[in-house]
Design an enzyme around this catalytic site. Structure first.
Site, PDB file in Angstrom:
ATOM      1  N   ALA A 187      11.086  18.379  46.366  1.00 37.29           N
ATOM      2  CA  ALA A 187      10.410  19.474  46.704  1.00 37.29           C
ATOM      3  C   ALA A 187      11.112  20.038  47.868  1.00 37.29           C
ATOM      4  O   ALA A 187      11.395  19.479  48.904  1.00 37.29           O
ATOM      5  CB  ALA A 187       9.131  19.005  47.253  1.00 37.29           C
ATOM      6  N   CYS A 188      11.778  21.282  47.585  1.00 32.13           N
ATOM      7  CA  CYS A 188      12.882  21.514  48.493  1.00 32.13           C
ATOM      8  C   CYS A 188      12.981  23.235  48.883  1.00 32.13           C
ATOM      9  O   CYS A 188      11.827  23.903  48.492  1.00 32.13           O
ATOM     10  CB  CYS A 188      13.994  21.418  47.510  1.00 32.13           C
ATOM     11  SG  CYS A 188      14.194  19.769  46.388  1.00 32.13           S
ATOM     12  N   GLY A 189      13.931  23.602  49.332  1.00 33.29           N
ATOM     13  CA  GLY A 189      14.192  25.113  49.694  1.00 33.29           C
ATOM     14  C   GLY A 189      15.262  25.446  48.706  1.00 33.29           C
ATOM     15  O   GLY A 189      16.447  24.791  48.622  1.00 33.29           O
ATOM     16  N   GLN A 205      18.453  23.288  49.515  1.00 37.25           N
ATOM     17  CA  GLN A 205      18.273  22.119  50.495  1.00 37.25           C
ATOM     18  C   GLN A 205      17.118  21.068  49.864  1.00 37.25           C
ATOM     19  O   GLN A 205      16.053  21.464  49.484  1.00 37.25           O
ATOM     20  CB  GLN A 205      17.777  22.551  51.896  1.00 37.25           C
ATOM     21  CG  GLN A 205      17.144  21.731  52.823  1.00 37.25           C
ATOM     22  CD  GLN A 205      18.564  20.948  53.621  1.00 37.25           C
ATOM     23  OE1 GLN A 205      19.444  21.524  53.839  1.00 37.25           O
ATOM     24  NE2 GLN A 205      18.546  19.366  53.275  1.00 37.25           N
ATOM     25  N   ASN A 241      12.923  24.058  43.066  1.00 40.08           N
ATOM     26  CA  ASN A 241      11.787  23.641  44.204  1.00 40.08           C
ATOM     27  C   ASN A 241      10.792  23.390  43.311  1.00 40.08           C
ATOM     28  O   ASN A 241      10.036  24.308  42.622  1.00 40.08           O
ATOM     29  CB  ASN A 241      11.742  24.816  45.284  1.00 40.08           C
ATOM     30  CG  ASN A 241      10.614  24.422  46.073  1.00 40.08           C
ATOM     31  OD1 ASN A 241      10.426  22.976  46.292  1.00 40.08           O
ATOM     32  ND2 ASN A 241       9.955  25.325  46.669  1.00 40.08           N
TER      33      ASN A 241
END
Length: 688
Positions: A24-26, A236, A258
């Site tokens: 679960a990201c950017g 990220q 993401n």
């Protein structure tokens, strides 16, 4: 304790299983519309990455991030100067490939890896131009990142005989897959550290177990003004409930992600089942070298990247592949053009969606884009500047720009795609992408000519009825309880409603019970670990689909009219009327056979095992005889014959046919008195 199936990951132990890796990201990217490669694109993308820092994570060591990375075009001028410094010469752009390679820090293991990779490259008609040690600054790393940091080098590879760039990309892909399979299977000490983040003639990936602000200081190349690109994709990582590693940092070779692929286990199983049918004139006999497409132990994002990579190199455009694997909602969209609806309906018969809340950025080095899942449960914002840049990120504010420099900005809509062609210097609208894809083939004509629908099947001559006096007996055999009848089945039968309950599941685990349990109950916990908002199938009917296809599938890497010659089911739950129509089907190569799933009640476990083996043998024989629909039925249960649990029967046949290379030649239908809850039907669909 088991050995880990993936490099850098700990082994499966206790409650930890590397199979449950999720992110679960950017995400973000910067693309130039000015048709020139500049270092400014790289700098701006790195600034986007730093501004997404809060979307990443760190563990007990605050200086070790869950992962960060950047994908850029190959900076030819920079690498040409570096090659000259090292004493060798690079060919022209597009005539060589560059691999970013993670290697063991132990010199002997590193030497073995490099020798094996060089041998594979030679066997595939390429030769090694040279190796370059990537200059890094380990001092910026956190303690944990330093502990398992790989040795990082770049390998430069060129073809022995001239070939076009697309052919070179496929050859490099074969090298990459062979290296993954063969070096991981070699088993020498230290081989687990080997990993290739990228091997391409167009793009290169710099990534690692880093925070966003560390990546430029760690990879010294990224601070060099000679490193230029027209596009840059950044990521990220927040590895939710999982273990961060160097290889599982994004971007991968094609995409970064993401969100979460909720259908992952089914997607992996179906991809493995399809491998027996895969053929490609572009790969030829080399296709056998790249199997399995999906390695064990990958995260959901890495798994999706593996499939997208193959589909793209096998001949489809990248937007085509993304529209296949993550389709927009089309069944309940009356405003959608008929050609586009036909495109999605045709491809629904080829491949199931990789479903879940997902925002995905993707690139092949010429096109770069982003897409959202049909629900739009992950954010993606875009910004187009007057000075010719396109910026996409997980949120607004990832890039500082003066108001007068903003041409327009907006939010990516559910199921839509944003695409930038950096070679042409233009943004390609979603409508243009989808309509161009939809007009590639006469999909509607193919569907009308070859697809079979339930209403086309003749009415059955008679229905098999359950005798009223046997109902109580059957309820006892299949383990119905008074509570199920009154609180679940009664509302469903009288009000057509599934009873509402909490998302949690507080019943003790089936494995801890001393009472007989349905096999379904042992899988409850897998479905109770929900981190995403529930979808309401009534209020959000637009994005819901219950359509299923049954029959013999075809080669996933091809497109023919016969690919849609399947039986289309509007709903996975069949009435007795529907089942009898399927049982008597005779439409082209659609033929059905019923296989009993009973075993001698007095025989115990030995009889059950023997019955399962016989069921699998009969299923294999039926498929080889040309039956494209197998009906697994426990009708006929009595005091002498007990039913094989339906989930066990389905999964056993499913995996047996996969091992035999026959699964995609047939569809499975279950006739059973056992499943009665939504959870039961989900499991049956998910496991085969």
């Amino acid at each position: 304790m088991q050995r880990s199936t993936h490099p850098f990951l700990p082994p499966r132990e206790g409650l930890y299983d590397p199979a449950y890796e999720r992110d679960a990201c950017g995400i973000g990217f910067v693309a130039s519309l000015r048709r020139e490669a500049t270092h400014e694109v790289v700098e701006r993308a790195l600034q986007v990455l730093v501004n997404l820092l809060h979307r990443g994570a760190a563990g007990c060591d605050p200086e070790t991030g869950d992962g960060a990375g950047i994908l850029i075009q190959i900076p030819h001028a920079f690498f040409a100067e570096e090659a000259d410094r090292l004493g060798w010469e690079l060919p022209q752009p597009g005539q060589y490939g560059v691999g970013m390679v993670f290697l063991p820090t132990q010199s002997t293991a590193r030497s073995i890896c490099k020798q094996m990779l060089g041998h594979i490259i030679d066997e595939e008609g390429l030769h090694v131009l040279g190796w370059r040690v990537v200059p890094v600054n380990p001092e910026v790393l956190g303690r944990l990142a330093r502990t398992n940091r790989p040795h990082i080098e770049q390998i430069f590879v060129a073809p022995k005989q001239p070939m076009d760039q697309d052919a070179l990309e496929r050859r490099l892909y074969v090298v990459l897959k062979r290296a993954e399979h063969e070096i991981s299977a070699a088993g020498f000490e230290g081989h687990e550290a080997f990993y290739i983040p990228s091997l391409s003639s167009r793009t290169i990936v710099y990534k690692g177990l880093l925070h966003a602000h560390q990546i430029k200081r760690f990879y010294l190349d990224l601070a060099d003004s000679r490193v230029t690109s027209k596009l840059a994709m950044v990521h990220q990582r927040f590895s939710t409930n999982t273990f961060p590693t160097w290889p599982l940092a994004h971007p991968f070779r094609i995409l970064c992600h993401n969100g979460e692929i909720n259908t992952l286990r089914g997607n992996i199983n179906w991809m493995r089942a399809r491998e027996a049918l895969l053929q490609s004139p572009l790969f030829g006999e080399d296709l056998k070298k790249i199997l399995p497409v999906i390695r064990e132990g990958l995260s959901d994002s890495a798994t999706l990247d593996s499939v997208v990579h193959l589909l793209y190199l096998a001949g489809r455009s990248l937007p085509h592949v993304m529209a296949m694997v993550i389709p927009e909602a089309w069944e309940q969209a009356p405003w959608m053009s008929e050609t586009k609806r036909a495109f999605y309906e045709y491809h629904a018969a080829l491949m199931e969606p990789w479903d879940g809340p997902a925002a995905i950025a993707f690139t092949d080095g010429r096109l770069i884009g982003a897409t959202l899942d049909r629900n739009g449960l992950r954010p993606a914002r875009y910004l187009v500047t007057e000075d010719g840049y396109v910026v996409v990120g997980s949120e607004t504010g990832v890039f500082d720009v003066e108001p007068e420099n903003i041409r327009y900005r907006g939010r990516l809509q559910p199921g839509r795609m944003l695409l930038v062609d950096v070679e042409a210097g233009r943004i390609v609208p979603d409508e243009e992408i989808k309509e161009e894809l939809a007009r590639r083939r006469p999909y509607r004509q193919w569907i009308e000519r070859h697809q079979v629908r339930m209403e086309q099947l003749p009415a059955p001559r008679q229905l098999q009825q359950v005798e009223p006096g046997r109902l109580r007996c059957l309820q006892l055999v299949f383990g119905y309880t008074e509570e199920e009848c009154s609180r679940i089945l009664n509302p469903m039968a009288t009000q057509a409603e599934d009873p509402v309950g909490s998302m949690g599941y507080d019943t003790p685990l089936a494995c801890l019970s001393d009472q007989p349990q349905l096999l379904f109950n042992y899988f409850r916990q897998l479905f109770a670990q929900v981190t995403n908002p529930a979808i309401d199938p009534i209020r959000e009917e637009l994005v819901m689909s219950l359509t299923n296809f049954v029959g013999a599938a075809k080669n996933l890497l091809d497109e023919t009219p016969e690919h849609c010659h399947l039986l289309k089911l509007p709903h996975p739950i069949l009435t007795d009327w529907d089942l009898e129509r399927i049982r008597a089907i005779s439409h082209g190569d659609l033929r059905a056979i019923t296989l009993t799933t009973l075993f001698p009640a007095k025989g115990g476990a030995a009889a059950l095992e023997a019955a399962l083996e016989e069921l699998c043998r009969r299923a294999e024989s039926a498929v080889e005889s040309g039956y494209t629909i197998l009906i697994l039925s426990d009708r006929g249960v009595d005091s002498r014959n007990a039913p094989i649990p339906s989930l066990l029967a389905v999964s056993a046949v499913h995996h047996h046919l996969i091992r035999a290379g026959l699964r995609m030649h047939t569809g499975l239908v279950v006739e059973s008195g056992e499943p009665r809850e939504v959870h039961h039907f989900c499991l049956l669909i998910g496991y085969g």
